[in-house]
Design an enzyme around this catalytic site. Structure first.
Site, PDB file in Angstrom:
ATOM      1  CB  THR A   1      -0.891  -0.042   1.266  1.00 48.09           C
ATOM      2  OG1 THR A   1      -1.743  -1.173   1.166  1.00 48.09           O
ATOM      3  CG2 THR A   1      -1.742   1.191   1.462  1.00 48.09           C
TER       4      THR A   1
ATOM      5  CG  ASN B   1      -5.329  -6.255   0.326  1.00 50.79           C
ATOM      6  OD1 ASN B   1      -4.957  -5.702   1.357  1.00 50.79           O
ATOM      7  ND2 ASN B   1      -5.831  -7.462   0.314  1.00 50.79           N
TER       8      ASN B   1
ATOM      9  CG  ASP C   1      -8.488  -5.375   3.447  1.00 53.77           C
ATOM     10  OD1 ASP C   1      -7.534  -6.098   3.763  1.00 53.77           O
ATOM     11  OD2 ASP C   1      -8.341  -4.251   2.947  1.00 53.77           O
TER      12      ASP C   1
ATOM     13  CB  SER D   1      -5.390  -1.840   8.992  1.00 52.02           C
ATOM     14  OG  SER D   1      -5.949  -3.055   9.416  1.00 52.02           O
TER      15      SER D   1
HETATM   16  O1  DON Z   1      -6.837  -1.513   3.860  1.00 53.00           O
HETATM   17  C1  DON Z   1      -6.130  -2.363   4.404  1.00 53.00           C
HETATM   18  O2  DON Z   1      -6.055  -2.512   5.600  1.00 53.00           O
HETATM   19  C2  DON Z   1      -5.241  -3.237   3.528  1.00 53.00           C
HETATM   20  N1  DON Z   1      -5.811  -3.305   2.207  1.00 53.00           N
HETATM   21  C3  DON Z   1      -3.847  -2.672   3.535  1.00 53.00           C
HETATM   22  C4  DON Z   1      -2.869  -3.519   2.775  1.00 53.00           C
HETATM   23  C5  DON Z   1      -1.475  -3.056   2.921  1.00 53.00           C
HETATM   24  O3  DON Z   1      -1.153  -2.128   3.625  1.00 53.00           O
HETATM   25  C6  DON Z   1      -0.492  -3.828   2.184  1.00 53.00           C
HETATM   26  N2  DON Z   1       0.833  -3.293   2.352  1.00 53.00           N
HETATM   27  N3  DON Z   1       1.775  -3.332   2.894  1.00 53.00           N
END
Ligand code: DON
Length: 427
Positions: free
Chosen positions: A239, A259, A281, A311
């Site tokens: 992310t 994601n 998620d 998150s």
């Molecule tokens: O929104 C979320 O919590 C996840 N989709 C975040 C994924 C994420 O941070 C991947 N990276 N390191």
């Protein structure tokens, strides 16, 4: 397909590699590369059209972290027209875009144009809280980030962290215990607030925090099973986060997520849109861990029109109504604890922002019942946690918290060295 690629350097610097396969796509797309953030060797490779190296066989220097290659492919020819029509709210263009995206069905997906037609972005008020006289504004549902950041800060407010000192076993133990409570609540209570009544006011209340705080034993770790039932975990994905403050004090904390690496691994042809796989998620079934080891229940069950529980924790901290800190991070389940520790490092441990971002972090997400201490954590911190009964695993880096602090001398920014290609800039 003609293309425009924008590289934004951010990410956890983890070993997830996007190889030259990505570069091939870029070349095929007639890439324009903006950005000095991409390693020069790699830029040369992209430009020279060098041979493609197999995924997996590529030596590290030929590989990009996904975070460095969060690319946006836009059909140059149609882009200005699309944007004009989108701005004008032309319903036909949304329909058209929906058809193009839903063409993912050809790749085995089940998304329909109707799903997209009915999708609406919603604007929600930030989650708000306070911590030692600072005002906190962070991400509301459908991210759990703001709720649990505030829950943990509320618990920790009652402990003299500053006096105990950064990285001391005493302070770190309390942080870890607070993390466990918050992540257990996440699993039990949180999901799409539009579909279920969630006890948010209670979770962020100072009285609830006081009850949890009172049950923390300063000398002993509470086993996770005493908080809730059980599960397991793995980590991965990417992310991107960036923080911006302008000279007038306007600020942006932006976290966006595909994601996993390249999300679904598909670009809807002609749209330039990289499709995410945020469906992970959701809690596939009660207690079943997702890719980040997070478990959830009914509130976060998948369903038509539902938003999955995130998150992401883009956050601003204010003192006396004036902006003091902007932060946020990628890192899956570790995002919330990363942001927590940047705030504690600045507010309680009086670190400057470079130190606050660089300091080794710990993470506990209730399940699995273990503390992950970043490689480089002090031996004293780890042995002090073990002595209190924590199971400690040293592990890879947690998030990358690109952050800005407003000081009397001006803005100070820190790019997190955990992310390759990250940069702090002033203009
Ligand atoms: O929104 C979320 O919590 C996840 N989709 C975040 C994924 C994420 O941070 C991947 N990276 N390191």
């Amino acid at each position: 397909m003609a293309g425009l690629v924008s590289f934004i350097g951010a990410g956890p610097g983890d070993p997830d590699l996007v190889t030259v396969k990505g570069l091939r796509r870029l070349r095929e797309a007639d890439v324009v590369i903006h950005d000095r953030l991409v390693p020069t060797a790699l830029l040369d490779e992209v430009r020279s059209g060098a041979e493609v190296i197999d995924v997996g066989k590529a030596p590290r220097r030929h590989c990009l972290g996904q975070s460095e290659i969060n690319w946006l492919l836009v059909d140059r020819a149609r882009r200005p027209r699309h944007i004009a029509r989108l701005k004008g709210g032309d319903p036909a263009i949304f329909g058209r875009l929906a058809e193009e995206i839903a063409a993912v069905r050809a790749a085995g997906g089940s998304m329909t144009a109707d799903d997209l037609r009915h999708y609406r972005a919603v604007v929600r008020r930030p989650m708000r809280g306070t911590y030692r006289g600072y005002a906190i504004a962070s991400m509301p549902l459908s991210s759990s980030g703001g709720v649990h950041l505030i829950e943990m800060l509320n618990i920790l407010e009652g402990f003299p962290l500053g006096r105990l000192g950064a990285g001391t076993p005493e302070a770190t133990h309390m942080m870890v215990e607070a993390m466990k409570f918050a992540y257990a609540d996440r699993a039990d209570y949180l999901g799409d607030s539009a579909r279920a009544k969630l006890p948010i006011a209670r979770l962020v209340s100072k009285t609830y925090a006081a009850t949890l705080r009172a049950s923390i034993d300063p000398n002993h770790a509470r086993p996770a099973r005493e908080i809730h039932p059980n599960s397991t975990a793995i980590v991965g994905g990417n992310t991107t986060h960036f923080s911006v403050v302008d000279r007038f004090g306007n600020a942006v904390a932006n976290t966006y997520s595909l994601n996993f690496n390249y999300g679904l691994g598909l670009v809807a042809d002609g749209t330039g849109i990289v499709l995410n796989n945020e469906l992970d998620d959701f809690a596939a079934k009660p207690g079943a861990p997702n890719a980040f080891g997070l478990v959830g229940g009914k509130a976060n069950a998948p369903g038509p029109g539902k938003r999955p529980l995130s998150s992401m924790t883009p956050t601003m901290v204010f003192k006396d109504g004036r902006l003091m800190l902007v932060t946020g991070a990628p890192g899956g389940s570790r995002i919330i604890t990363t942001v927590l520790q940047v705030i504690l490092n600045v507010v309680d441990f009086h670190m400057n922002i470079a130190q606050a971002v660089a300091a080794p972090r710990v993470h506990h997400q209730w399940l699995p019942d273990e503390v992950v201490a970043e490689n480089g954590s002090a031996a004293e911190t780890i042995s002090g946690l073990v002595a209190r009964g924590h199971k400690v695993r040293t592990g890879p880096t947690s998030g990358s918290a690109h952050s800005i602090v407003v000081t009397p001398q001006g803005l100070t920014g820190a790019a997190d060295a955990r992310a390759r290609g990250a940069e702090a800039d002033g203009y």
